[in-house]
Design a protein around this motif. Structure first.
Motif, PDB file in Angstrom:
ATOM      1  N   TRP A 141      -8.242   2.253   4.863  1.00 13.60           N
ATOM      2  CA  TRP A 141      -7.012   2.979   5.184  1.00 13.60           C
ATOM      3  C   TRP A 141      -7.189   3.498   6.717  1.00 13.60           C
ATOM      4  CZ3 TRP A 141      -3.240   2.948   1.391  1.00 13.60           C
ATOM      5  CH2 TRP A 141      -3.655   2.680   0.368  1.00 13.60           C
TER       6      TRP A 141
ATOM      7  N   GLN B 137     -11.452   1.483  -0.064  1.00 10.26           N
ATOM      8  CA  GLN B 137     -11.068   1.527  -1.577  1.00 10.26           C
ATOM      9  C   GLN B 137     -11.353  -0.289  -1.854  1.00 10.26           C
ATOM     10  OE1 GLN B 137      -7.587   3.663  -2.419  1.00 10.26           O
ATOM     11  NE2 GLN B 137      -7.447   2.685  -4.379  1.00 10.26           N
TER      12      GLN B 137
ATOM     13  N   GLN C 217      -3.516   4.943  -2.562  1.00 11.92           N
ATOM     14  CA  GLN C 217      -4.879   5.490  -1.863  1.00 11.92           C
ATOM     15  C   GLN C 217      -5.415   6.754  -2.856  1.00 11.92           C
ATOM     16  OE1 GLN C 217      -4.423   7.416   1.709  1.00 11.92           O
ATOM     17  NE2 GLN C 217      -6.497   7.283   2.299  1.00 11.92           N
TER      18      GLN C 217
ATOM     19  N   ALA D 154       1.145   3.528   5.036  1.00 15.45           N
ATOM     20  CA  ALA D 154       0.064   3.053   5.332  1.00 15.45           C
ATOM     21  C   ALA D 154      -0.276   2.220   6.534  1.00 15.45           C
ATOM     22  CB  ALA D 154      -0.690   2.285   4.104  1.00 15.45           C
TER      23      ALA D 154
ATOM     24  N   GLY E 268       0.176   5.416   0.954  1.00 18.13           N
ATOM     25  CA  GLY E 268      -0.930   6.252   1.210  1.00 18.13           C
ATOM     26  C   GLY E 268      -0.821   7.602   0.813  1.00 18.13           C
TER      27      GLY E 268
ATOM     28  N   ALA F 183      -3.276   0.449   8.423  1.00 19.58           N
ATOM     29  CA  ALA F 183      -4.362   0.049   7.224  1.00 19.58           C
ATOM     30  C   ALA F 183      -4.730  -1.310   7.536  1.00 19.58           C
ATOM     31  CB  ALA F 183      -3.885   0.282   5.764  1.00 19.58           C
TER      32      ALA F 183
ATOM     33  N   LEU G 130       0.743  -1.347   0.067  1.00 22.62           N
ATOM     34  CA  LEU G 130       0.059  -0.025  -0.124  1.00 22.62           C
ATOM     35  C   LEU G 130       0.867   1.103   0.262  1.00 22.62           C
ATOM     36  CD1 LEU G 130      -2.559  -0.657   2.596  1.00 22.62           C
ATOM     37  CD2 LEU G 130      -2.710  -1.355   0.467  1.00 22.62           C
TER      38      LEU G 130
END
Length: 622
Positions: free
Chosen positions: A596, A602, A617, A547, A540, A550, A538
């Motif tokens: 997140w 998402q 993100q 992230a 962010g 998350a 991930l």
């Protein structure tokens, strides 16, 4: 006289006749009564015997045997690990400074981290070192940073990286605190902590400017980066162990058997407070330990309570605020529930994680948090001292305001098989990619001569891999025997920290075990299950760039797995940032849902399997 006499006789005869009649009458009447009673009784008996029969209705439900659903067939899989420490180029040897004085810090280090320090997509290796107590030593040991070539071959780049620094290190925390795309490193230590900023080519010591060194008299241990206020940058939590000094330790007459010098007990030293640093966003941090609510005092004397070693983080009540769990040695564990506005409330006792099932504090070391049942339940595993089983606190519903845990270590089979060992590092990970999180334990005693007083104990102890066979079986966690995990895995050592990463890009997770005063053990996972997998990284944009915090959900068919992006796990250590999902034999394309750290979601559908997915993100920071 004769006539009078005769008259009297006649009267007497009449009287006698009268009395006899009366007696007879009475007897007759009594006989009639008796006969009448007998007749009534006889009639009653006759009626009773000749009464019409009643129809009796059976009100009882027939008993049936309960139906027991047979557990699925159970076969422990082959999960062999191969020791590649030397062949991979890792030559590090931990220095604990032990020269016979037996000062307590000598047996408590050291940590490690997997991190992508050069942003090339593979996991590099950082090993934390301690040093000698003699400051006049010419060549002092330093930390070690090894660069991964992507195939589990490592090059020592310590000097070039700027991390060739000597200190009495304990653990580390890795995270991009300034969101510049380069992972930074914080080192916890005895006598002052360090923060190193990564500028992309080299690390620079920014401790003093950042304001995170501590007092200089601290013994700092577990530490980690988290965003406590969801403002998009990473804050820092640092645990401290004991109020300790070499002079105080040396002055105490600690012995093993009345004659041999021994390492001191934590009960003989005072407690401490942890540090909570809020990221100011300009390269500096503010110490909010007091206002943040993490300075816990003893109820009796009002002195610092904590004797902390392990720390981990998770949102335990579903409010999108990260909470903190601290493993304490010989005093109660702590759970800091995030109240918002960078403040916490300590609820460990009422939440059920403070003590064992009998209300006693244990010698807690390392810690990990995971949803190991593929449900909404959350498990907290804590490694404990010898003769104290590893704890597994489980909360069945992570969406309640006040999380409630119960220790299920005994009922699911984990407790009895971990009671004897002294466990430091603990990790949840899916070693065979079957979609269930197994549990790894790094073990090793404090005292080299412990067998003198406890023959069943050993200084060097075998690591343990406990396979998760699922909730359909009476015992969820079953020890993987040597035949299935390999001789090189179970070889005894003085285990301390532990971390995992996919070092050779084959989809499964490899292991690193650190030691006290020995070489680490790098174990490559050579499982051949042919199970499918998915790794997710991930990035962010509105939240912190890494992230951290998350949650990622992967759904295939009717099963959903949940993993948290959280490098701070185990004991003084950090795992890789990408999260790995074992898919077993499922070949369908899964759906991925990312929650997140700020609570936004998402979804990515129809994701290819056996690959690495990067999710950026979508929502940007205002």
């Amino acid at each position: 006289m004769n006539s009078e006499h005769e008259t009297s006789a006649n009267e007497h005869d009449e009287t006698v006749d009268y009395e006899d009649d009366a007696v007879i009458g009475i007897a007759f009447r009594r006989s009639l009564i008796v006969i009448a009673v007998l007749l009534v009784c006889g009639a009653a008996v006759l009626f009773w015997m000749r009464r019409p029969s009643e129809t009796v209705v059976d009100q009882h439900t027939p008993l049936t045997q309960p139906e027991f659903q047979a557990a699925p067939p159970l076969t422990i899989p082959d999960i062999p690990f191969r020791n590649i420490t030397k062949s991979s180029g890792v030559t590090f040897v931990h220095e604990n400074g032990s020269r016979g004085a037996k000062l307590l810090p000598e047996t408590m280090g050291g940590g490690c981290a997997f991190l992508d320090y050069d942003a090339d997509g593979d996991q590099d290796l950082l090993l934390i070192n301690s040093t000698s107590w003699d400051s006049t030593t010419d060549q002092r040991p330093t930390m070690a940073l090894y660069r991964n070539d992507g195939h589990a071959q490592f090059e020592d780049v310590t000097v070039a990286s700027g991390l060739d620094v000597s200190l009495y290190g304990m653990g580390c925390a890795v995270g991009d605190y300034d969101n510049d795309g380069h992972v930074d490193v914080f080192i916890s230590a005895v006598g002052g902590n360090r923060l190193f900023r990564n500028n992309g080519t080299k690390f620079t010591d920014v401790t003093q400017r950042a304001g995170v060194a501590g007092t200089g008299q601290d013994w700092s241990t577990g530490c980690g980066w988290i965003d406590i206020d969801n403002d998009g940058d990473l804050d820092l939590f640092v645990a401290n162990y004991l109020s300790w000094s070499p002079e105080e330790d040396a002055a105490k007459n600690f012995t093993l058997d009345g004659t041999r010098r021994a390492f001191g007990r934590p009960q003989e030293f005072g407690g401490t407070y942890p540090y909570l640093y809020r990221n100011d966003g300009n390269g500096t941090f503010s110490d909010i330990s007091d206002s943040g609510g993490v300075q816990i005092k003893t109820a009796e004397l009002g002195k610092p309570l904590c004797k902390s070693l392990g720390v981990s983080f998770a949102d335990l009540n579903g409010d999108s605020l990260i909470d903190i769990v601290v493993a304490n040695d010989t005093v109660r564990n702590l759970l800091f529930l995030n109240q918002g506005q960078a403040t916490f409330k300590e609820i460990g006792t009422i939440a059920g994680v403070a003590f064992d099932s009998e209300g006693r504090a244990r010698g807690a070391m390392g810690i990990d948090i995971a949803k190991f049942r593929n449900t909404n339940a959350t498990g907290i595993a804590i490694g404990n001292f010898s003769n104290e089983m590893t704890a597994l606190y489980v909360n069945q519903d992570s969406q309640t305001d006040l999380p409630q845990f119960s220790d299920e270590a005994v009922s699911n089979g984990l407790g009895p098989v971990t009671r004897r060992e002294l466990t430091f590092g603990v990790l949840f990970l899916d070693t065979d990619l079957d979609g269930r999180l197994d549990l790894f334990c790094a073990n090793g005693h404090l005292e080299q001569d412990i067998a003198v007083v406890q023959p069943v104990q050993k200084y060097e102890q075998s690591p343990q891999l406990l396979w998760n066979c699922g909730p359909d079986h009476p015992r969820e966690f079953i020890p993987v025997p040597q035949k299935q995990c390999g001789e090189e895995f179970v070889e005894p050592l003085v285990g301390r920290g532990a971390a995992y990463a996919d070092l050779d890009a084959d989809g499964d997770l490899d292991l690193l075990i650190t030691t006290s005063g020995q070489s680490p053990r790098l174990l490559r996972n050579d499982q051949q299950s042919k199970h499918h997998w998915l790794r997710i990284k991930l990035q962010g944009t509105a939240c912190n760039r890494d992230a951290i915090g998350a949650w990622v959900e992967v759904t295939v068919a009717d099963r959903t797995q949940r993993r948290q992006v959280m490098p701070t796990r185990s004991y003084l250590s950090q795992v890789e940032l990408p999260v790995t999902f074992g898919l077993g034999t499922q070949a369908a394309k899964p759906k991925v849902r990312v929650i997140w750290p700020d609570g936004s979601e998402q979804i990515v559908s129809e994701v290819p399997i056996d690959t690495v997915l990067k999710v950026v993100q979508q929502r940007k920071k205002p």
